[in-house]
Design an enzyme around this catalytic site. Sequence first.
Site, short mmCIF file in Angstrom:
data_model
loop_
_atom_site.label_atom_id
_atom_site.label_comp_id
_atom_site.label_asym_id
_atom_site.label_seq_id
_atom_site.Cartn_x
_atom_site.Cartn_y
_atom_site.Cartn_z
N SER A 137 20.10 -19.86 -29.32
CA SER A 137 18.88 -20.18 -30.06
C SER A 137 19.12 -19.79 -31.52
CB SER A 137 17.71 -19.35 -29.51
OG SER A 137 16.57 -19.45 -30.36
N TYR A 150 13.79 -11.49 -26.57
CA TYR A 150 14.46 -12.80 -26.66
C TYR A 150 15.48 -12.79 -27.80
CZ TYR A 150 14.81 -17.93 -26.84
OH TYR A 150 15.27 -19.23 -26.82
P1 NAP Z 1 12.80 -24.82 -19.67
O1 NAP Z 1 12.54 -26.23 -19.39
O2 NAP Z 1 11.76 -23.82 -19.30
O3 NAP Z 1 14.19 -24.43 -19.01
C1 NAP Z 1 14.54 -23.15 -18.59
C2 NAP Z 1 15.36 -23.33 -17.34
O4 NAP Z 1 15.93 -22.07 -16.95
C3 NAP Z 1 14.52 -23.84 -16.17
O5 NAP Z 1 15.14 -24.99 -15.62
C4 NAP Z 1 14.50 -22.68 -15.19
O6 NAP Z 1 14.55 -23.17 -13.85
C5 NAP Z 1 15.80 -21.96 -15.54
N1 NAP Z 1 15.74 -20.54 -15.21
C6 NAP Z 1 14.89 -19.61 -15.73
N2 NAP Z 1 15.12 -18.42 -15.14
C7 NAP Z 1 16.14 -18.62 -14.25
C8 NAP Z 1 16.80 -17.77 -13.34
N3 NAP Z 1 16.48 -16.48 -13.22
N4 NAP Z 1 17.79 -18.31 -12.57
C9 NAP Z 1 18.11 -19.61 -12.67
N5 NAP Z 1 17.51 -20.46 -13.52
C10 NAP Z 1 16.53 -19.96 -14.30
O7 NAP Z 1 13.05 -24.59 -21.23
P2 NAP Z 1 14.25 -25.07 -22.18
O8 NAP Z 1 13.68 -25.08 -23.54
O9 NAP Z 1 14.89 -26.30 -21.67
O10 NAP Z 1 15.25 -23.82 -22.12
C11 NAP Z 1 16.63 -23.97 -21.90
C12 NAP Z 1 17.38 -22.99 -22.79
O11 NAP Z 1 17.17 -23.35 -24.16
C13 NAP Z 1 16.94 -21.54 -22.67
O12 NAP Z 1 18.06 -20.68 -22.63
C14 NAP Z 1 16.16 -21.31 -23.96
O13 NAP Z 1 16.16 -19.96 -24.38
C15 NAP Z 1 16.92 -22.20 -24.90
N6 NAP Z 1 16.18 -22.55 -26.11
C16 NAP Z 1 15.02 -23.25 -26.03
C17 NAP Z 1 14.34 -23.55 -27.20
C18 NAP Z 1 13.03 -24.31 -27.18
O14 NAP Z 1 12.34 -24.29 -28.19
N7 NAP Z 1 12.67 -24.99 -26.10
C19 NAP Z 1 14.85 -23.15 -28.44
C20 NAP Z 1 16.04 -22.45 -28.48
C21 NAP Z 1 16.70 -22.15 -27.30
P3 NAP Z 1 13.81 -22.40 -12.64
O15 NAP Z 1 12.50 -21.95 -13.16
O16 NAP Z 1 13.73 -23.44 -11.57
O17 NAP Z 1 14.72 -21.28 -12.27
#
Ligand code: NAP
Length: 253
Positions: A137, A150
């Site tokens: 991030s 975070y």
């Molecule tokens: P998201 O749709 O909520 O994706 C998060 C994913 O992580 C979900 O598929 C969830 O699946 C999985 N997950 C969470 N805890 C887990 C665990 N203990 N074991 C296995 N899987 C787990 O949100 P996203 O934005 O796509 O996030 C993906 C990545 O991008 C994250 O690392 C986040 O920090 C990063 N990111 C996001 C943003 C943003 O603004 N969206 C910005 C910068 C970085 P389950 O719940 O089914 O386990």
Amino acid sequence: MRLEHVHAVVTGGGSGIGAAVAQALAAEGARLTLVGRRRDALDAVAATLPGAHVAPADVADRAAVDAAFASARAAHGPISILINNAGVAPSAPFARVTAEAWRTTMAVNLDALFHCCQAALPDLLAAPAGRIVTVASTAGVKGYGYTAPYVASKHGAIGLMRALATEFAATPLTANAVCPGFTDTDIVGQAVANIQAKTGRSADEAIAELTRYNPQKRLIEPAEVAEAVLWLCLPASRSVTGQAVMVAGGEVM
Ligand code: NAP
């Protein structure tokens, strides 16, 4: 097809950025294994990808990771690409962060990278072009308020990629981080709901609060993040290692 028959494991592949990354890799011919806790979410994404395997697991649990990766190998052979994408993003003023919330965030955003990288390492080192890409991030390179666990975990994630890139520089394995700004996924949906509940602002006002960091004044699309991840996975990207690639609309770090 630049990744024909290459086996890629994507954690958090059942939604958001992980699902977009899985689609981008599959479009280049990769065979996918999707890891996450919710089987229904993984199945829904897998249904859109030819031959994708699902391996439900909590990535914070080493035994579960080992079992998931064994099932991945049984389905598609050795793992050549590991995408560490699963993550959580709780928010709270630092004074109110509980020890439990701190530990959970570290467990999913940082401990899990240790588990997944180490569990896949023998395969990744044996591959002709092994790749680790961690979705970190912008919070991995700068501070933001109200999200200290975070920010700390994502700084650690980039640090681990730099350490692995250095340790394995004499091998074909590369390790990099991709650093999105606020991206249009469930995590941001939850953040918007949180801002609305705590401040009484409208959804548009809450989104504006997040997009003010992005000079382009918009949320990033998951597919844009996926393109950067795909690029780092290509055999031709072998000189790029130990990097943190910003996908953030020009947000200056
Ligand atoms: P998201 O749709 O909520 O994706 C998060 C994913 O992580 C979900 O598929 C969830 O699946 C999985 N997950 C969470 N805890 C887990 C665990 N203990 N074991 C296995 N899987 C787990 O949100 P996203 O934005 O796509 O996030 C993906 C990545 O991008 C994250 O690392 C986040 O920090 C990063 N990111 C996001 C943003 C943003 O603004 N969206 C910005 C910068 C970085 P389950 O719940 O089914 O386990």
